[in-house]
Design a protein around this motif. Structure first.
Motif, PDB file in Angstrom:
ATOM      1  N   VAL A  15      -6.681 -11.610 -25.473  1.00  0.00           N
ATOM      2  CA  VAL A  15      -6.954 -10.359 -24.884  1.00  0.00           C
ATOM      3  C   VAL A  15      -6.462  -9.274 -25.226  1.00  0.00           C
ATOM      4  N   ARG A  16      -7.822  -8.122 -25.930  1.00  0.00           N
ATOM      5  CA  ARG A  16      -7.391  -7.138 -26.456  1.00  0.00           C
ATOM      6  C   ARG A  16      -6.161  -5.903 -25.444  1.00  0.00           C
ATOM      7  N   VAL A  17      -5.156  -5.082 -25.922  1.00  0.00           N
ATOM      8  CA  VAL A  17      -4.595  -4.398 -25.075  1.00  0.00           C
ATOM      9  C   VAL A  17      -5.520  -3.591 -24.284  1.00  0.00           C
ATOM     10  N   ILE A  18      -6.134  -3.054 -24.549  1.00  0.00           N
ATOM     11  CA  ILE A  18      -6.576  -1.645 -24.231  1.00  0.00           C
ATOM     12  C   ILE A  18      -7.743  -2.907 -22.975  1.00  0.00           C
ATOM     13  N   ASP A  19      -8.110  -3.864 -23.008  1.00  0.00           N
ATOM     14  CA  ASP A  19      -9.528  -4.442 -22.068  1.00  0.00           C
ATOM     15  C   ASP A  19      -8.070  -4.802 -20.886  1.00  0.00           C
ATOM     16  N   PHE A  20      -7.079  -5.406 -21.233  1.00  0.00           N
ATOM     17  CA  PHE A  20      -5.779  -5.599 -19.749  1.00  0.00           C
ATOM     18  C   PHE A  20      -6.098  -4.127 -19.287  1.00  0.00           C
ATOM     19  N   MET A  21      -6.031  -3.136 -19.615  1.00  0.00           N
ATOM     20  CA  MET A  21      -5.504  -2.030 -19.117  1.00  0.00           C
ATOM     21  C   MET A  21      -6.983  -1.516 -18.097  1.00  0.00           C
ATOM     22  N   ASP A  22      -7.770  -1.700 -18.773  1.00  0.00           N
ATOM     23  CA  ASP A  22      -9.254  -1.388 -18.097  1.00  0.00           C
ATOM     24  C   ASP A  22      -8.717  -2.190 -17.395  1.00  0.00           C
ATOM     25  N   ALA A  23      -8.894  -3.645 -17.037  1.00  0.00           N
ATOM     26  CA  ALA A  23      -9.329  -4.518 -15.946  1.00  0.00           C
ATOM     27  C   ALA A  23      -8.296  -4.675 -14.634  1.00  0.00           C
ATOM     28  N   ASN A  24      -6.491  -3.724 -15.525  1.00  0.00           N
ATOM     29  CA  ASN A  24      -5.847  -3.338 -14.256  1.00  0.00           C
ATOM     30  C   ASN A  24      -5.942  -2.003 -13.806  1.00  0.00           C
ATOM     31  N   SER A  25      -7.209  -1.129 -14.135  1.00  0.00           N
ATOM     32  CA  SER A  25      -7.412   0.332 -13.663  1.00  0.00           C
ATOM     33  C   SER A  25      -6.500   1.390 -14.028  1.00  0.00           C
ATOM     34  N   ILE A  26      -5.417   0.718 -15.301  1.00  0.00           N
ATOM     35  CA  ILE A  26      -4.623   1.191 -15.937  1.00  0.00           C
ATOM     36  C   ILE A  26      -5.372   2.534 -16.791  1.00  0.00           C
ATOM     37  N   SER A  27      -5.008   3.825 -15.934  1.00  0.00           N
ATOM     38  CA  SER A  27      -5.268   5.463 -16.811  1.00  0.00           C
ATOM     39  C   SER A  27      -4.931   5.554 -18.191  1.00  0.00           C
ATOM     40  N   ALA A  28      -5.604   5.623 -19.692  1.00  0.00           N
ATOM     41  CA  ALA A  28      -5.044   6.769 -20.419  1.00  0.00           C
ATOM     42  C   ALA A  28      -6.017   7.528 -21.005  1.00  0.00           C
ATOM     43  N   LYS A  29      -4.849   8.338 -21.678  1.00  0.00           N
ATOM     44  CA  LYS A  29      -5.813   9.316 -22.371  1.00  0.00           C
ATOM     45  C   LYS A  29      -5.897   9.656 -24.003  1.00  0.00           C
ATOM     46  N   GLN A  30      -7.637   9.026 -24.579  1.00  0.00           N
ATOM     47  CA  GLN A  30      -7.473   8.761 -26.025  1.00  0.00           C
ATOM     48  C   GLN A  30      -7.639   9.927 -26.472  1.00  0.00           C
ATOM     49  N   GLU A  31      -6.276   9.527 -27.149  1.00  0.00           N
ATOM     50  CA  GLU A  31      -5.311  11.077 -28.144  1.00  0.00           C
ATOM     51  C   GLU A  31      -5.719  10.779 -29.920  1.00  0.00           C
ATOM     52  N   GLY A  32      -6.285  11.477 -31.073  1.00  0.00           N
ATOM     53  CA  GLY A  32      -5.892  11.222 -32.685  1.00  0.00           C
ATOM     54  C   GLY A  32      -8.008  10.994 -32.499  1.00  0.00           C
ATOM     55  N   ALA A  33      -7.629  10.498 -33.652  1.00  0.00           N
ATOM     56  CA  ALA A  33      -9.519  10.665 -34.276  1.00  0.00           C
ATOM     57  C   ALA A  33      -9.258   9.910 -35.021  1.00  0.00           C
ATOM     58  N   GLY A  34     -10.043   8.892 -35.538  1.00  0.00           N
ATOM     59  CA  GLY A  34     -10.289   8.448 -36.851  1.00  0.00           C
ATOM     60  C   GLY A  34     -10.910   7.021 -36.029  1.00  0.00           C
ATOM     61  N   GLU A  35     -10.601   5.880 -37.170  1.00  0.00           N
ATOM     62  CA  GLU A  35     -10.828   3.994 -37.118  1.00  0.00           C
ATOM     63  C   GLU A  35      -9.760   3.761 -35.858  1.00  0.00           C
ATOM     64  N   GLU A  36      -8.775   4.330 -35.978  1.00  0.00           N
ATOM     65  CA  GLU A  36      -7.632   3.374 -34.937  1.00  0.00           C
ATOM     66  C   GLU A  36      -7.205   4.685 -33.864  1.00  0.00           C
ATOM     67  N   VAL A  49      -0.285   3.530 -26.967  1.00  0.00           N
ATOM     68  CA  VAL A  49      -0.697   2.352 -27.652  1.00  0.00           C
ATOM     69  C   VAL A  49      -1.682   2.774 -28.775  1.00  0.00           C
ATOM     70  N   LYS A  50      -1.570   2.014 -29.501  1.00  0.00           N
ATOM     71  CA  LYS A  50      -2.515   2.170 -30.766  1.00  0.00           C
ATOM     72  C   LYS A  50      -2.774   0.872 -31.052  1.00  0.00           C
ATOM     73  N   GLY A  51      -4.385   0.070 -30.926  1.00  0.00           N
ATOM     74  CA  GLY A  51      -4.350  -0.767 -31.255  1.00  0.00           C
ATOM     75  C   GLY A  51      -4.181  -2.213 -30.511  1.00  0.00           C
ATOM     76  N   GLU A  52      -3.455  -3.116 -30.655  1.00  0.00           N
ATOM     77  CA  GLU A  52      -2.795  -4.118 -29.792  1.00  0.00           C
ATOM     78  C   GLU A  52      -1.140  -3.484 -29.969  1.00  0.00           C
ATOM     79  N   LYS A  53      -0.367  -2.553 -30.428  1.00  0.00           N
ATOM     80  CA  LYS A  53       0.879  -1.972 -30.906  1.00  0.00           C
ATOM     81  C   LYS A  53       0.734  -0.980 -29.375  1.00  0.00           C
TER      82      LYS A  53
END
Length: 146
Positions: A15-36, A49-53
């Motif tokens: 399970v990816r961290v971002i998917d876990f966050m979505d499933a548990n309604s943990i809100s986050a703002k995207q910051e930064g640009a680029g591939e990741e 959170v960046k990728g899995e870290k």
């Protein structure tokens, strides 16, 4: 405390961290640009959170993967975190990656050279490749796209 099986652990590791966050309604703002890009949690602005870290700056805690994220965010023991991650259905990471299309690699034309003297000098004298091999490659035009 409940025990967890190896299969349950392996399933939770997928399970990816971002998917876990979505499933548990943990809100986050995207910051930064680029591939990741990275994400900053809305309820804990020092939690990034960046990728899995991830790193929770104010708590000086960090980790990798959804299990570790659940342990840190919810203050859970390992078995509880595995169960928490496995509570939801997720799209398998492997099938998501296979759906991504990639452009075939194209060698940039600006790397092409007409004269091979510098190329040969570098490969033979700096990289210590046998001059016969370099001569053969040049003869076969392996230094350029055909």
């Amino acid at each position: 405390m409940a025990r967890v099986t190896t299969d349950e652990i392996d399933h939770a590791k997928e399970v990816r961290v971002i998917d876990f966050m979505d499933a548990n309604s943990i809100s986050a703002k995207q910051e930064g640009a680029g591939e990741e890009p990275y994400y900053r949690l809305e309820d804990h602005d020092s939690f990034v959170v960046k990728g899995e870290k991830f790193f929770w700056n104010s708590q000086q805690k960090g980790g990798y993967g959804a299990i570790s994220f659940a342990m840190t965010y919810y203050d859970l023991k390992f078995p509880e975190a595995v169960q928490r991650v496995n509570e939801h259905e997720y799209v398998p990471t492997k099938s998501r990656q296979m759906n991504m299309s990639k452009e075939p690699f194209k060698y940039p034309s600006y790397f092409e050279v007409k004269e091979t003297d510098q190329l040969k000098d570098y490969l033979v004298n700096e990289r210590k490749i046998d001059s016969r091999v370099v001569d053969w490659c040049i003869k076969e035009r392996l230094n350029s796209t055909r």
